[in-house]
Design a protein around this motif. Structure first.
Motif, mmCIF file in Angstrom:
data_model
loop_
_atom_site.group_PDB
_atom_site.id
_atom_site.type_symbol
_atom_site.label_atom_id
_atom_site.label_comp_id
_atom_site.label_asym_id
_atom_site.label_seq_id
_atom_site.Cartn_x
_atom_site.Cartn_y
_atom_site.Cartn_z
ATOM 1 N N LEU A 51 0.850 -1.192 0.000
ATOM 2 C CA LEU A 51 0.000 0.000 0.000
ATOM 3 C C LEU A 51 0.880 1.234 0.000
ATOM 4 C CD1 LEU A 51 -2.749 1.507 0.393
ATOM 5 C CD2 LEU A 51 -2.338 1.308 2.871
ATOM 6 N N ASP A 52 0.605 2.170 -0.916
ATOM 7 C CA ASP A 52 1.295 3.463 -0.935
ATOM 8 C C ASP A 52 0.303 4.531 -0.495
ATOM 9 O OD1 ASP A 52 3.318 5.360 -1.373
ATOM 10 O OD2 ASP A 52 2.602 5.747 -3.419
ATOM 11 N N VAL A 53 0.534 5.105 0.680
ATOM 12 C CA VAL A 53 -0.356 6.118 1.245
ATOM 13 C C VAL A 53 0.102 7.500 0.780
ATOM 14 C CG1 VAL A 53 -1.335 7.090 3.343
ATOM 15 C CG2 VAL A 53 -0.743 4.658 3.270
ATOM 16 N N GLY A 54 -0.841 8.278 0.232
ATOM 17 C CA GLY A 54 -0.471 9.564 -0.344
ATOM 18 C C GLY A 54 0.221 9.351 -1.671
ATOM 19 N N CYS A 55 -0.433 8.621 -2.568
ATOM 20 C CA CYS A 55 0.253 8.130 -3.778
ATOM 21 C C CYS A 55 0.527 9.203 -4.811
ATOM 22 C CB CYS A 55 -0.542 6.979 -4.393
ATOM 23 S SG CYS A 55 -2.215 7.405 -4.941
ATOM 24 N N GLY A 56 -0.039 10.396 -4.644
ATOM 25 C CA GLY A 56 0.295 11.501 -5.536
ATOM 26 C C GLY A 56 0.055 11.164 -7.001
ATOM 27 N N GLY A 57 1.058 11.408 -7.837
ATOM 28 C CA GLY A 57 0.925 11.183 -9.272
ATOM 29 C C GLY A 57 1.090 9.753 -9.720
ATOM 30 N N GLY A 58 1.355 8.844 -8.797
ATOM 31 C CA GLY A 58 1.383 7.424 -9.137
ATOM 32 C C GLY A 58 2.712 6.851 -9.566
ATOM 33 N N VAL A 73 -0.241 -3.756 -5.767
ATOM 34 C CA VAL A 73 0.023 -2.458 -5.146
ATOM 35 C C VAL A 73 -1.263 -1.639 -5.163
ATOM 36 C CG1 VAL A 73 1.360 -0.328 -5.209
ATOM 37 C CG2 VAL A 73 2.442 -2.492 -5.885
ATOM 38 N N THR A 74 -1.609 -1.123 -4.008
ATOM 39 C CA THR A 74 -2.756 -0.223 -3.869
ATOM 40 C C THR A 74 -2.242 1.167 -3.553
ATOM 41 O OG1 THR A 74 -4.166 -2.006 -3.025
ATOM 42 C CG2 THR A 74 -4.881 0.252 -2.594
ATOM 43 N N GLY A 75 -2.758 2.157 -4.244
ATOM 44 C CA GLY A 75 -2.460 3.553 -3.926
ATOM 45 C C GLY A 75 -3.676 4.213 -3.333
ATOM 46 N N ILE A 76 -3.464 5.083 -2.370
ATOM 47 C CA ILE A 76 -4.583 5.832 -1.783
ATOM 48 C C ILE A 76 -4.155 7.290 -1.598
ATOM 49 C CG2 ILE A 76 -3.939 5.244 0.608
ATOM 50 C CD1 ILE A 76 -6.957 5.134 1.235
ATOM 51 N N ASP A 77 -5.076 8.206 -1.900
ATOM 52 C CA ASP A 77 -4.786 9.635 -1.763
ATOM 53 C C ASP A 77 -6.099 10.362 -1.527
ATOM 54 O OD1 ASP A 77 -2.050 11.382 -2.823
ATOM 55 O OD2 ASP A 77 -3.914 12.477 -2.444
ATOM 56 N N TYR A 78 -6.061 11.444 -0.754
ATOM 57 C CA TYR A 78 -7.306 12.167 -0.495
ATOM 58 C C TYR A 78 -7.561 13.271 -1.501
ATOM 59 C CZ TYR A 78 -4.959 16.021 2.166
ATOM 60 O OH TYR A 78 -4.201 17.084 2.561
ATOM 61 N N SER A 79 -6.700 13.388 -2.495
ATOM 62 C CA SER A 79 -6.882 14.361 -3.561
ATOM 63 C C SER A 79 -7.449 13.668 -4.807
ATOM 64 C CB SER A 79 -5.549 15.021 -3.919
ATOM 65 O OG SER A 79 -5.607 15.627 -5.202
ATOM 66 N N PRO A 80 -8.655 14.055 -5.265
ATOM 67 C CA PRO A 80 -9.180 13.477 -6.507
ATOM 68 C C PRO A 80 -8.261 13.690 -7.705
ATOM 69 C CG PRO A 80 -10.926 14.618 -5.315
ATOM 70 C CD PRO A 80 -9.627 14.945 -4.608
ATOM 71 N N CYS A 99 -3.338 -3.702 -9.504
ATOM 72 C CA CYS A 99 -3.259 -2.375 -8.883
ATOM 73 C C CYS A 99 -4.655 -1.804 -8.681
ATOM 74 C CB CYS A 99 -2.435 -1.448 -9.783
ATOM 75 S SG CYS A 99 -2.227 0.238 -9.160
ATOM 76 N N LYS A 100 -4.819 -1.081 -7.568
ATOM 77 C CA LYS A 100 -6.010 -0.286 -7.303
ATOM 78 C C LYS A 100 -5.553 1.093 -6.859
ATOM 79 C CE LYS A 100 -8.800 -4.177 -5.599
ATOM 80 N NZ LYS A 100 -9.526 -4.705 -4.407
ATOM 81 N N VAL A 101 -6.316 2.113 -7.210
ATOM 82 C CA VAL A 101 -6.067 3.470 -6.714
ATOM 83 C C VAL A 101 -7.377 3.987 -6.137
ATOM 84 C CG1 VAL A 101 -5.286 5.794 -7.235
ATOM 85 C CG2 VAL A 101 -4.274 3.854 -8.448
ATOM 86 N N ASP A 117 1.833 -6.413 3.365
ATOM 87 C CA ASP A 117 3.206 -6.742 3.722
ATOM 88 C C ASP A 117 4.041 -5.487 3.932
ATOM 89 O OD1 ASP A 117 3.061 -9.706 3.285
ATOM 90 O OD2 ASP A 117 2.617 -9.070 1.231
ATOM 91 N N ILE A 118 3.777 -4.483 3.101
ATOM 92 C CA ILE A 118 4.525 -3.228 3.115
ATOM 93 C C ILE A 118 3.548 -2.064 2.993
ATOM 94 C CG2 ILE A 118 6.270 -1.816 1.936
ATOM 95 C CD1 ILE A 118 7.518 -4.316 3.024
ATOM 96 N N VAL A 119 3.773 -1.010 3.769
ATOM 97 C CA VAL A 119 3.089 0.271 3.571
ATOM 98 C C VAL A 119 4.155 1.331 3.356
ATOM 99 C CG1 VAL A 119 1.599 2.048 4.578
ATOM 100 C CG2 VAL A 119 1.079 -0.372 4.964
ATOM 101 N N THR A 120 4.009 2.125 2.308
ATOM 102 C CA THR A 120 4.973 3.188 2.028
ATOM 103 C C THR A 120 4.300 4.556 2.136
ATOM 104 O OG1 THR A 120 4.541 3.107 -0.367
ATOM 105 C CG2 THR A 120 6.342 1.740 0.489
ATOM 106 N N ALA A 121 5.111 5.560 2.432
ATOM 107 C CA ALA A 121 4.635 6.942 2.506
ATOM 108 C C ALA A 121 5.766 7.842 2.018
ATOM 109 C CB ALA A 121 4.231 7.301 3.928
#
Length: 208
Positions: A51-58, A73-80, A99-101, A117-121
């Motif tokens: 999981l990438d938290v705050g995935c920005g531009g991907g 890999v899943t990306g999550i961001d609070y900016s549409p 992948c999911k975003v 397994d891994i969370v990145t920021a």
């Protein structure tokens, strides 16, 4: 809000025209070099669930996909704006089911416990409210012995952070000691700190 503050506030939550410019910039240049440096301290299994938290531009989602070719890999961001850009960058992996975003934020991660397994920021914990509570949320969704990887462009030791914190509302640049203390309080162990003295980049890896 001054024009500079308005522009650079998009590092926190990209919105509108300036936000689109910001996420494009996040995917290249010095950000790319720093991200590669940060990931050089991490070993991923081929089938890791990340999981990438705050995935920005991907761009970092794409890097992580390359490092775990049989994983997800899943990306999550609070900016549409960021979710849209990250989805475009990783469209092929999304179509392949790797992948999911998602739109969401670090304060309320919408995942079951023991999921990753891994969370990145990357360059995002500066903006997390109640950082220890956010870290507890990361701890919850990590599998046992899972790792949390923080990569920051500024280690909080140069004095430059004061300028950026005045310019960008809600920003706080953490020193290595501050991050280690917050991670420990959130339940993490075996915390490793890696610094680049030339650029003052910072990578912190903590284990659940």
């Amino acid at each position: 809000m001054g024009i500079l503050s308005k522009i650079f506030s998009n590092t926190r939550k990209p919105e509108g025209f300036f936000g689109r410019m910001m996420v494009n910039g996040m995917n290249g240049g010095g950000h790319a070099r720093m991200a590669e440096w940060g990931l050089s301290h991490l070993t991923l299994t081929d089938n890791a669930n990340v999981l990438d938290v705050g995935c920005g531009g991907g761009a970092n989602v794409a890097r992580l996909l390359k490092r775990c070719p049989k994983g997800t890999v899943t990306g999550i961001d609070y900016s549409p704006v960021s979710v849209k850009k990250s989805s475009e960058v990783n469209a092929a992996a999304i179509a392949a089911g790797r992948c999911k975003v998602l739109e969401g934020n670090a304060s309320a991660l919408p995942f079951d416990g023991n999921s990753f397994d891994i969370v990145t920021a990357f360059e995002t914990v500066y903006f997390w409210p109640d950082i220890e509570e956010c870290f507890r949320g990361v701890h919850r969704i990590l599998k046992e012995d899972g790792r949390f990887v923080i990569v920051n462009e500024d280690d909080g030791l140069t004095g430059n952070n004061e300028k950026w914190e005045k310019l960008i509302e809600g920003m706080h640049t953490y020193t290595p000691d501050e991050l280690c203390a917050h991670l420990t309080n959130a339940g993490f162990r075996d915390i490793a700190v890696h610094g680049d003295e030339q650029h003052h980049w910072l990578t912190v890896i903590a284990t659940k």
